[in-house]
Design a protein around this motif. Structure first.
Motif: not given
Length: 267
Positions: A63-74, A76-86, A95-100
């Motif tokens: 593959y030339w490229m991958v599409e990655i999903d960018l979210r933020l933890t409680k 402020s750590v940048l993570i690669t995760h699609h959904d709003r929760n786990f 929710p992603v933003g409620e976990m460290t």
């Protein structure tokens, strides 16, 4: 509704891509098309999206490229995760933003997968010849945080070719720093603005006509066709995806963001 689409795609991945097909689309099997692996790499019945295993399979298949999903933890750590929760994969309906990051880093998915830091993903891509398309799922406007995203892309030498699916709030910041997805109408509107540069944007659509592909080339705009299972309403998703791939290729499109189950159409 999103969960239903994901479940349907998971079934397709499990049932419609036998081992022989996976072997056929090997690293040596290059094509004249540049493919972007949706959902963070090659996803199948044993490989979770946005995982190291999915990234590795994307690299192995060329593959030339991958599409990655960018979210933020409680914290402020940048993570690669699609959904709003786990809940999906990890069974944690928080929710992603409620976990460290400390809490997130302890999660282990049902396919042995773990949540990756954004930087971990970039490091892997840089070391394995993969460019990146970032699907920014961070809401609001945070220039300090957005600077960090750009700095990390530069640190791993991925900024020159990086693409972004942005948010309305972040568009102003990222314009001129990362190439942003647009519709034809948005591109035409942007052309009227002072300081417009074709290299700041790309045409991103599942329905690019021959006329639009010619228009994009004439205006030096990258055109990226999209074939994602969640956007296909037909009961026969494989047949519909094949039809869309054929139409986009006939229009002259050379770059595609696809679910990996569909890469057989680009041999």
């Amino acid at each position: 509704m999103m969960m239903r689409h994901i479940a349907i795609l998971a079934l397709l991945l499990a049932l419609l891509v036998p081992d022989a097909l996976a072997q056929k689309t090997s690293k040596q099997n290059k094509t004249k098309y540049s493919l972007i692996a949706h959902r963070g790499g090659v996803v199948d019945s044993v490989t979770a999206e946005n995982s190291l295993a999915a990234l590795q399979k994307a690299a192995d298949r060329g593959y030339w490229m991958v599409e990655i999903d960018l979210r933020l933890t409680k914290d402020s750590v940048l993570i690669t995760h699609h959904d709003r929760n786990f809940k999906r994969y990890y069974g944690v309906d928080t929710p992603v933003g409620e976990m460290t990051w400390q809490e997130v880093s302890q999660l282990v998915g049902d396919r042995g997968n773990k949540v990756l830091k954004f930087e971990e993903t970039l490091r892997f891509c840089s070391e394995n010849g993969l460019e990146v398309m970032v699907d920014n799922k961070i809401r609001g406007y945070d220039p300090v945080l957005f600077h960090k995203v750009v700095d990390l892309l530069k640190q791993y030498n991925l900024h020159s070719n990086a693409l972004m699916i942005g948010t309305e709030e972040s568009t102003e910041f990222f314009t001129g720093k990362i190439r942003l997805s647009c519709t034809r109408q948005q591109l035409e509107d942007n052309m009227k603005k002072p300081g417009y540069k074709a290299s700041d944007y790309y045409l991103f659509s599942g329905d690019i006509s021959q006329e639009e592909a010619v228009w994009a080339r004439k205006n030096k705009i990258l055109a990226v066709g999209v074939i994602n299972a969640w956007g296909i309403k037909s009961d026969d998703k494989i047949a519909e995806a094949r039809s869309r791939a054929d139409a986009l290729k006939a229009s002259g499109v050379k770059h595609f963001q696809i679910d990996s189950v569909f890469d057989v159409f680009f041999q």
